[in-house]
Design a protein around this motif. Structure first.
Motif, PDB file in Angstrom:
ATOM      1  N   SER A  61       0.823  -1.209   0.000  1.00  0.00           N
ATOM      2  CA  SER A  61       0.000   0.000   0.000  1.00  0.00           C
ATOM      3  C   SER A  61       0.857   1.260   0.000  1.00  0.00           C
ATOM      4  CB  SER A  61      -0.933   0.002   1.213  1.00  0.00           C
ATOM      5  OG  SER A  61      -0.197  -0.094   2.423  1.00  0.00           O
ATOM      6  N   GLU A  62       2.032   1.219   0.626  1.00  0.00           N
ATOM      7  CA  GLU A  62       2.893   2.395   0.664  1.00  0.00           C
ATOM      8  C   GLU A  62       3.359   2.788  -0.734  1.00  0.00           C
ATOM      9  OE1 GLU A  62       3.507   4.369   3.225  1.00  0.00           O
ATOM     10  OE2 GLU A  62       2.194   3.119   4.448  1.00  0.00           O
ATOM     11  N   VAL A  63       3.570   1.788  -1.589  1.00  0.00           N
ATOM     12  CA  VAL A  63       3.949   2.081  -2.977  1.00  0.00           C
ATOM     13  C   VAL A  63       2.802   2.800  -3.676  1.00  0.00           C
ATOM     14  CG1 VAL A  63       4.741   1.111  -5.160  1.00  0.00           C
ATOM     15  CG2 VAL A  63       5.400   0.023  -3.013  1.00  0.00           C
ATOM     16  N   GLN A  64       1.594   2.327  -3.446  1.00  0.00           N
ATOM     17  CA  GLN A  64       0.417   2.958  -4.036  1.00  0.00           C
ATOM     18  C   GLN A  64       0.325   4.424  -3.618  1.00  0.00           C
ATOM     19  OE1 GLN A  64      -1.923   1.299  -6.005  1.00  0.00           O
ATOM     20  NE2 GLN A  64      -0.782  -0.620  -5.923  1.00  0.00           N
ATOM     21  N   TYR A  65       0.515   4.689  -2.330  1.00  0.00           N
ATOM     22  CA  TYR A  65       0.413   6.061  -1.828  1.00  0.00           C
ATOM     23  C   TYR A  65       1.463   6.963  -2.479  1.00  0.00           C
ATOM     24  CZ  TYR A  65      -2.259   3.719   1.868  1.00  0.00           C
ATOM     25  OH  TYR A  65      -3.165   2.958   2.565  1.00  0.00           O
ATOM     26  N   LEU A  66       2.682   6.444  -2.604  1.00  0.00           N
ATOM     27  CA  LEU A  66       3.756   7.244  -3.191  1.00  0.00           C
ATOM     28  C   LEU A  66       3.457   7.564  -4.650  1.00  0.00           C
ATOM     29  CD1 LEU A  66       6.546   8.558  -3.185  1.00  0.00           C
ATOM     30  CD2 LEU A  66       7.533   6.303  -3.642  1.00  0.00           C
ATOM     31  N   MET A  67       3.016   6.558  -5.404  1.00  0.00           N
ATOM     32  CA  MET A  67       2.730   6.776  -6.819  1.00  0.00           C
ATOM     33  C   MET A  67       1.560   7.748  -7.001  1.00  0.00           C
ATOM     34  SD  MET A  67       5.086   5.148  -8.313  1.00  0.00           S
ATOM     35  CE  MET A  67       6.255   5.043  -6.943  1.00  0.00           C
ATOM     36  N   GLU A  68       0.563   7.636  -6.139  1.00  0.00           N
ATOM     37  CA  GLU A  68      -0.568   8.564  -6.210  1.00  0.00           C
ATOM     38  C   GLU A  68      -0.124   9.992  -5.910  1.00  0.00           C
ATOM     39  OE1 GLU A  68      -3.409   6.895  -3.549  1.00  0.00           O
ATOM     40  OE2 GLU A  68      -3.918   5.232  -4.898  1.00  0.00           O
ATOM     41  N   TYR A  69       0.821  10.136  -4.998  1.00  0.00           N
ATOM     42  CA  TYR A  69       1.347  11.471  -4.697  1.00  0.00           C
ATOM     43  C   TYR A  69       2.077  12.044  -5.912  1.00  0.00           C
ATOM     44  CZ  TYR A  69       4.222  15.167  -2.671  1.00  0.00           C
ATOM     45  OH  TYR A  69       4.834  16.367  -2.423  1.00  0.00           O
ATOM     46  N   LEU A  70       2.823  11.216  -6.614  1.00  0.00           N
ATOM     47  CA  LEU A  70       3.524  11.691  -7.810  1.00  0.00           C
ATOM     48  C   LEU A  70       2.533  12.112  -8.897  1.00  0.00           C
ATOM     49  CD1 LEU A  70       6.461   9.110  -8.120  1.00  0.00           C
ATOM     50  CD2 LEU A  70       6.543  11.448  -7.218  1.00  0.00           C
ATOM     51  N   GLN A  71       1.353  11.502  -8.906  1.00  0.00           N
ATOM     52  CA  GLN A  71       0.334  11.828  -9.917  1.00  0.00           C
ATOM     53  C   GLN A  71      -0.548  13.001  -9.512  1.00  0.00           C
ATOM     54  OE1 GLN A  71      -1.573   7.976  -9.966  1.00  0.00           O
ATOM     55  NE2 GLN A  71      -0.520   7.349 -11.836  1.00  0.00           N
ATOM     56  N   LYS A  72      -0.537  13.337  -8.250  1.00  0.00           N
ATOM     57  CA  LYS A  72      -1.461  14.338  -7.714  1.00  0.00           C
ATOM     58  C   LYS A  72      -1.335  15.670  -8.456  1.00  0.00           C
ATOM     59  CE  LYS A  72      -4.448  14.780  -4.264  1.00  0.00           C
ATOM     60  NZ  LYS A  72      -5.574  13.839  -4.054  1.00  0.00           N
ATOM     61  N   GLY A  73      -2.482  16.213  -8.872  1.00  0.00           N
ATOM     62  CA  GLY A  73      -2.512  17.530  -9.500  1.00  0.00           C
ATOM     63  C   GLY A  73      -2.240  17.541 -10.990  1.00  0.00           C
ATOM     64  N   LEU A  74      -1.830  16.413 -11.548  1.00  0.00           N
ATOM     65  CA  LEU A  74      -1.562  16.354 -12.988  1.00  0.00           C
ATOM     66  C   LEU A  74      -2.860  16.075 -13.744  1.00  0.00           C
ATOM     67  CD1 LEU A  74       1.755  14.272 -13.049  1.00  0.00           C
ATOM     68  CD2 LEU A  74       1.500  16.738 -13.381  1.00  0.00           C
ATOM     69  N   GLU A  75      -3.036  16.728 -14.863  1.00  0.00           N
ATOM     70  CA  GLU A  75      -4.228  16.530 -15.679  1.00  0.00           C
ATOM     71  C   GLU A  75      -3.892  15.731 -16.928  1.00  0.00           C
ATOM     72  OE1 GLU A  75      -5.962  20.297 -16.527  1.00  0.00           O
ATOM     73  OE2 GLU A  75      -6.407  20.759 -14.425  1.00  0.00           O
ATOM     74  N   LYS A  76      -4.894  15.062 -17.453  1.00  0.00           N
ATOM     75  CA  LYS A  76      -4.721  14.290 -18.680  1.00  0.00           C
ATOM     76  C   LYS A  76      -4.337  15.220 -19.829  1.00  0.00           C
ATOM     77  CE  LYS A  76      -7.887  11.202 -19.753  1.00  0.00           C
ATOM     78  NZ  LYS A  76      -9.136  10.576 -20.284  1.00  0.00           N
ATOM     79  N   VAL A  77      -3.365  14.800 -20.634  1.00  0.00           N
ATOM     80  CA  VAL A  77      -2.977  15.595 -21.800  1.00  0.00           C
ATOM     81  C   VAL A  77      -3.958  15.318 -22.938  1.00  0.00           C
ATOM     82  CG1 VAL A  77      -0.536  15.513 -21.141  1.00  0.00           C
ATOM     83  CG2 VAL A  77      -1.444  13.796 -22.723  1.00  0.00           C
ATOM     84  N   PRO A  78      -4.034  16.192 -23.942  1.00  0.00           N
ATOM     85  CA  PRO A  78      -4.841  15.866 -25.131  1.00  0.00           C
ATOM     86  C   PRO A  78      -4.330  14.561 -25.739  1.00  0.00           C
ATOM     87  CG  PRO A  78      -4.180  18.170 -25.153  1.00  0.00           C
ATOM     88  CD  PRO A  78      -3.419  17.528 -24.033  1.00  0.00           C
ATOM     89  N   TYR A  79      -5.240  13.726 -26.238  1.00  0.00           N
ATOM     90  CA  TYR A  79      -4.845  12.404 -26.723  1.00  0.00           C
ATOM     91  C   TYR A  79      -3.722  12.499 -27.758  1.00  0.00           C
ATOM     92  CZ  TYR A  79      -8.456   9.791 -24.287  1.00  0.00           C
ATOM     93  OH  TYR A  79      -9.221   9.194 -23.304  1.00  0.00           O
ATOM     94  N   GLN A  80      -2.697  11.688 -27.540  1.00  0.00           N
ATOM     95  CA  GLN A  80      -1.524  11.667 -28.410  1.00  0.00           C
ATOM     96  C   GLN A  80      -0.764  10.372 -28.178  1.00  0.00           C
ATOM     97  OE1 GLN A  80       1.746  14.346 -26.463  1.00  0.00           O
ATOM     98  NE2 GLN A  80      -0.241  15.137 -25.762  1.00  0.00           N
ATOM     99  N   LEU A  81       0.025   9.956 -29.162  1.00  0.00           N
ATOM    100  CA  LEU A  81       0.859   8.772 -28.994  1.00  0.00           C
ATOM    101  C   LEU A  81       1.894   9.032 -27.907  1.00  0.00           C
ATOM    102  CD1 LEU A  81       1.516   7.747 -32.718  1.00  0.00           C
ATOM    103  CD2 LEU A  81      -0.070   6.665 -31.108  1.00  0.00           C
ATOM    104  N   TYR A  82       2.104   8.041 -27.044  1.00  0.00           N
ATOM    105  CA  TYR A  82       3.103   8.225 -25.988  1.00  0.00           C
ATOM    106  C   TYR A  82       4.503   8.298 -26.589  1.00  0.00           C
ATOM    107  CZ  TYR A  82       5.778   7.706 -21.709  1.00  0.00           C
ATOM    108  OH  TYR A  82       6.665   7.929 -20.678  1.00  0.00           O
ATOM    109  N   PHE A  83       4.807   7.365 -27.478  1.00  0.00           N
ATOM    110  CA  PHE A  83       6.157   7.309 -28.036  1.00  0.00           C
ATOM    111  C   PHE A  83       6.261   8.187 -29.276  1.00  0.00           C
ATOM    112  CE2 PHE A  83       5.760   3.304 -25.685  1.00  0.00           C
ATOM    113  CZ  PHE A  83       6.838   3.456 -24.831  1.00  0.00           C
ATOM    114  N   LYS A  84       7.244   9.044 -29.260  1.00  0.00           N
ATOM    115  CA  LYS A  84       7.453   9.975 -30.356  1.00  0.00           C
ATOM    116  C   LYS A  84       8.425   9.386 -31.375  1.00  0.00           C
ATOM    117  CE  LYS A  84       6.731  14.144 -27.553  1.00  0.00           C
ATOM    118  NZ  LYS A  84       7.282  15.477 -27.193  1.00  0.00           N
ATOM    119  N   ALA A  85       8.141   9.642 -32.642  1.00  0.00           N
ATOM    120  CA  ALA A  85       9.023   9.230 -33.741  1.00  0.00           C
ATOM    121  C   ALA A  85       9.267   7.729 -33.758  1.00  0.00           C
ATOM    122  CB  ALA A  85      10.361   9.975 -33.653  1.00  0.00           C
ATOM    123  N   LEU A  86       8.325   6.966 -33.211  1.00  0.00           N
ATOM    124  CA  LEU A  86       8.483   5.511 -33.180  1.00  0.00           C
ATOM    125  C   LEU A  86       7.667   4.839 -34.278  1.00  0.00           C
ATOM    126  CD1 LEU A  86       9.899   3.302 -31.456  1.00  0.00           C
ATOM    127  CD2 LEU A  86       7.752   3.059 -30.200  1.00  0.00           C
TER     128      LEU A  86
END
Length: 235
Positions: free
Chosen positions: A103-128
């Motif tokens: 559960s501690e891993v979950q909490y840490l990862m959620e903290y890293l995600q906190k406040g970030l918004e979804k980007v407009p849809y786009q391919l994750y990998f560039k020039a691939l």
């Protein structure tokens, strides 16, 4: 943060630097123009570079999964304003959350995600992939949930354990049905096992049957595990 798309030499240097931190990879100490002051700045830079290299994404997912106690989350978040898309770290965290049991891993990862918004849809990998090619279309139609949650599209499943060749991947309902449609384009009938194999066994058999029932029907005369499904005729 990232100055330009990384060359092979720069990626090798990134592998080298991550290996010094204990990541399960090897690289070469090539020349580069970066001078990260600490672990967190290197990880932020690596996350940006991961959009050009699926292997690097896997290295980072595995590193975060196994070395999360060594990461200072507040310091890592301090680099978000310098990143073109800190959501790349949110994607890494999403894969780690699905792979981790503590559960501690979950909490840490959620903290890293906190406040970030979804980007407009786009391919994750560039020039691939070619922008309008069939593989790009498959990435858009069959994207893994971990990317899609943050606005990215990709079918690349990072490895969270290179020795066991363990990957973490999940599809939402729309993506799973798109996988089924593609399978039925090449085969007149399918078994549950064939569908599960296409999804790398990431789905329960019960859910697979529910998905098949949306688009197909059981072929007459075949029951149990040997049952075959055929596409429903459109009215």
């Amino acid at each position: 943060m990232l100055q330009s798309p990384p060359s092979e030499a720069v990626l090798l240097r990134m592998y080298f630097e991550l290996a010094q931190l204990g990541a399960n990879c090897s690289g070469e100490k090539r020349e580069w123009s970066y001078n990260p002051e600490n672990r967190e700045e290197l990880l932020a830079l690596g996350a940006e570079m991961s959009r050009y290299d699926p292997r690097l994404l896997g290295i980072l997912v595995e590193y975060f999964s196994k070395h999360w106690r060594e990461i200072l989350p507040q310091r890592l978040r301090a680099y978000y304003p310098q990143m073109a898309a800190p959501q790349s770290l949110a994607v890494i965290a999403e894969f780690v959350k699905d792979a981790a049991r503590e559960s501690e891993v979950q909490y840490l990862m959620e903290y890293l995600q906190k406040g970030l918004e979804k980007v407009p849809y786009q391919l994750y990998f560039k020039a691939l992939l070619p922008p309008a090619g069939p593989l790009s279309r498959r990435s858009a139609e069959e994207s893994l949930r971990q990317y899609k949650k943050w606005g990215f599209l990709s079918r690349e499943a990072p490895t969270v354990d290179v020795f066991q060749k363990k990957t973490v991947e999940a599809w939402d309902a729309d993506a799973r049905l798109n996988v089924l449609r593609r399978l039925f384009q090449s085969k007149e009938e399918l078994s549950v096992g064939e569908y599960l194999k296409a999804l790398s066994g990431s789905l329960s058999r019960q859910q697979a049957i529910k998905d098949l029932a949306v688009l197909a029907r059981l072929k007459k005369g075949r029951k149990g595990r040997g049952a075959r499904w055929v596409l429903r005729k459109r009215p």
